[in-house]
Design an enzyme around this catalytic site. Structure first.
Site, PDB file in Angstrom:
ATOM      1  N   ASN A   1      -3.330  -3.906  -2.665  1.00  0.00           N
ATOM      2  CA  ASN A   1      -3.190  -4.963  -1.667  1.00  0.00           C
ATOM      3  C   ASN A   1      -1.743  -5.429  -1.579  1.00  0.00           C
ATOM      4  OD1 ASN A   1      -4.416  -6.287   0.476  1.00  0.00           O
ATOM      5  ND2 ASN A   1      -4.850  -8.124  -0.704  1.00  0.00           N
TER       6      ASN A   1
ATOM      7  N   THR B   1       0.844  -1.196   0.000  1.00  0.00           N
ATOM      8  CA  THR B   1       0.000   0.000   0.000  1.00  0.00           C
ATOM      9  C   THR B   1       0.882   1.251   0.000  1.00  0.00           C
ATOM     10  OG1 THR B   1      -1.701  -1.233   1.194  1.00  0.00           O
ATOM     11  CG2 THR B   1      -1.957   1.142   1.170  1.00  0.00           C
TER      12      THR B   1
ATOM     13  N   THR C   1      -4.169   1.572  -2.506  1.00  0.00           N
ATOM     14  CA  THR C   1      -3.559   0.247  -2.475  1.00  0.00           C
ATOM     15  C   THR C   1      -4.029  -0.646  -3.615  1.00  0.00           C
ATOM     16  OG1 THR C   1      -3.231  -1.709  -1.077  1.00  0.00           O
ATOM     17  CG2 THR C   1      -5.376  -0.625  -0.960  1.00  0.00           C
TER      18      THR C   1
ATOM     19  N   GLY D   1      -0.648  -2.800   5.693  1.00  0.00           N
ATOM     20  CA  GLY D   1      -1.554  -3.911   5.938  1.00  0.00           C
ATOM     21  C   GLY D   1      -2.245  -3.804   7.281  1.00  0.00           C
TER      22      GLY D   1
END
Length: 530
Positions: A361, A341, A359, A433
């Protein structure tokens, strides 16, 4: 003054160019987002999504654009499970089935049309140049490409853009992306909403279908659902906390409300850290149980963000004893978290501000590129709870509230934040995350302690996310004596061999008439005040 801490210096240059040529902070955010698609494909891109937290200075209006991805029409509850009901390894992360409908272009379009001053074509121009003319390969991007070289060498579109003779070229090599330049030029000419309509959308659908062996990934051109939501605000004394969107700010505000029940300056440093750990534990537990797309479930926002609820949670915390996670009703299982991200913060000379976390991911999303577009597929479907109690790639667990359903948004840890004490304002956020919420919490607490932007982004971090029941910590987060005390109190400590996050902070000191910007020393950027 136009401060902008940057995840990549060329993205900051794109934003500054727009600010210097008639744009405001919202236009600059569009320019930075587009430029990051080009120079930092590891963490963001037009096929991803995120949250833009906004403050308009002229009238004090504050809102958040929820540009989160959502599940395709053909998605189903058990799409990543085998015949026995068990997760199929890699299906939710590495295949074309892992991609959610992108939200970032719709979010950028709303940002530009409703809040910006200049044309989308003008805001996209710096990114188009970077893609067409190229940019020098950085050490960070070089290392990220090396980590996925085995896959990328067999992906013709990726290899054509980023590799040379099947290998990652040396640092400093000029990287040109002509297909991505053409994509950006098309969007500049036809508008960002053309990403979801007509010729280009049909091309995206065909490209994704070609990637998915089953052909069931998308059944029609994607339709954007990005929209603006009033940001959550919590006030305690002279402090005002703004966090993005209906869901993404709940955990941070809940944690701050819990900690407001204690006098953090009257306890010892190690007791203070224990209290923060326990607050993290409880908000991640609530996140796993209660949070999901409010269009599909009834999220108890008022309860989770109320002072009374926080007081009840705080009553169960002891500053001298860890609470075992399994003693809190909830879910089990867990795994490791990751650093993907990106985040940037912008403040323009008029006081408008943006904190944006975007993001795809994991690094490069799925690592698969849609043929002829220069765009990587995201793997945001992994952010759903594919099965209650089964962790996703970041070790986060969830319940039915975050189960997969057609057109549903997946839950995110993305937490851009504003903290306003009246005399000082923090604009910040970070990738990372499952660790994002904790990083925003630690940064908010450091800001309230009067720390500078440089100190806030550099402070050593620790993290507790309920499951797994462990406290991960960076070198320097705990002294040797503190680690002994925490372990004796029942905390399971896991020292990290690396430092995580890339926090970007802008502090506006209204009283002193000063602005400072700082970029996390863990990253490759830096703060700029122009």
């Amino acid at each position: 003054m136009r401060p902008s801490p940057r995840p990549h210096p060329l993205a900051t240059a794109a934003g500054l160019e727009i600010l210097r040529n008639g744009g405001n902070a919202f236009d600059a955010a569009v320019a930075v987002s587009a430029a990051l698609t080009v120079v930092e494909p590891t963490g963001s891109g037009l096929t991803g999504g995120g949250i833009y937290l906004l403050h308009r200075q002229s009238d004090g209006f504050e809102t958040a654009i929820d540009a989160r991805e959502f599940a395709p029409a053909a998605a189903s509850r058990d799409m990543f499970l085998d015949a026995k009901g068990e997760p199929v390894p890699g299906l939710s992360t590495d295949s074309a089935l892992a991609a959610g409908i992108p939200g970032e272009p719709a979010g950028m379009a709303l940002l530009a049309e409703k809040y910006g001053k200049v044309s989308v074509a003008k805001s996209l121009a710096p990114a188009i140049r970077l893609a067409r003319d190229g940019f020098p390969l950085s050490a960070r991007l070089h290392d990220s490409l090396e980590k996925r070289l085995a896959q990328f060498a067999s992906e013709p579109d990726v290899a054509r853009n980023f590799l040379r003779d099947g290998a990652v070229p040396p640092v400093g090599t000029v990287i040109r992306q002509p297909e991505l330049a053409a994509t950006l030029e098309y969007l500049a000419q036809h508008g960002l909403q053309s990403f979801y309509q007509g010729t280009f959308a049909a091309r995206l659908v065909a490209g994704v279908r070609a990637q998915a062996a089953s052909g069931r990934r998308l059944t029609s051109p994607p339709i954007a659902r990005s929209s603006a939501h009033q940001s959550l605000v919590s006030t305690a004394g002279a402090r005002r906390f703004g966090a993005a969107a209906e869901l993404r700010g709940i955990a941070l505000i809940e944690a701050l409300n819990i900690l407001a029940q204690f006098d953090l300056h009257s306890v010892t440093p190690v007791q203070r850290k224990q209290l923060v750990i326990e607050a993290m534990r409880r908000v991640h537990r609530d996140r796993a149980l209660y949070l999901g797309d409010p269009d599909f479930i009834d999220v108890p926002v008022s309860r989770l963000t109320s002072a009374d609820y926080a007081a009840g949670l705080a009553a169960s915390i002891r500053p001298d004893r860890a609470t075992p996670s399994d003693s809190l009703p909830g879910l089990g299982a867990g795994a490791a978290a990751g650093p993907q991200t990106t985040h940037f913060s912008v403040l323009d000379r008029d006081g408008n501000r943006v904190a944006a976390t975007i993001t795809v991911n994991f690094y490069f999303g799925t690592g698969r590129m849609i043929a002829g577009t220069g765009l990587f597929l995201n793997n945001e479907m992994d952010d759903f709870s594919m099965k209650p109690g089964v962790p996703n790639g970041f070790g986060l667990v969830g319940a039915d509230a975050n189960a997969i359903a057609p057109h549903k948004r997946m839950l995110s840890s993305v937490t851009p934040v504003f903290v306003d004490t009246g005399s000082r304002v923090l604009i910040g956020g970070s990738p990372g995350g499952s660790r994002i919420i904790g990083m925003s919490l630690l940064a908010a607490l450091a800001f309230l302690d009067g720390r500078s932007a440089a100190e806030i982004v550099a402070v050593p971090r620790f993290h507790q996310q309920y499951i797994p029941d462990a406290v991960q910590y960076e070198p320097g987060a705990f002294s040797a004596d503190e680690a002994k005390v925490l372990a004796a109190q029942g905390d399971v400590l896991e020292p990290a061999t690396y430092r995580w996050g890339n926090f970007q902070a802008v502090i506006w000191d209204r009283a002193a008439g000063k602005v400072e910007a700082a970029s996390d020393p863990r990253g490759e950027g830096g703060g700029v005040v122009d």
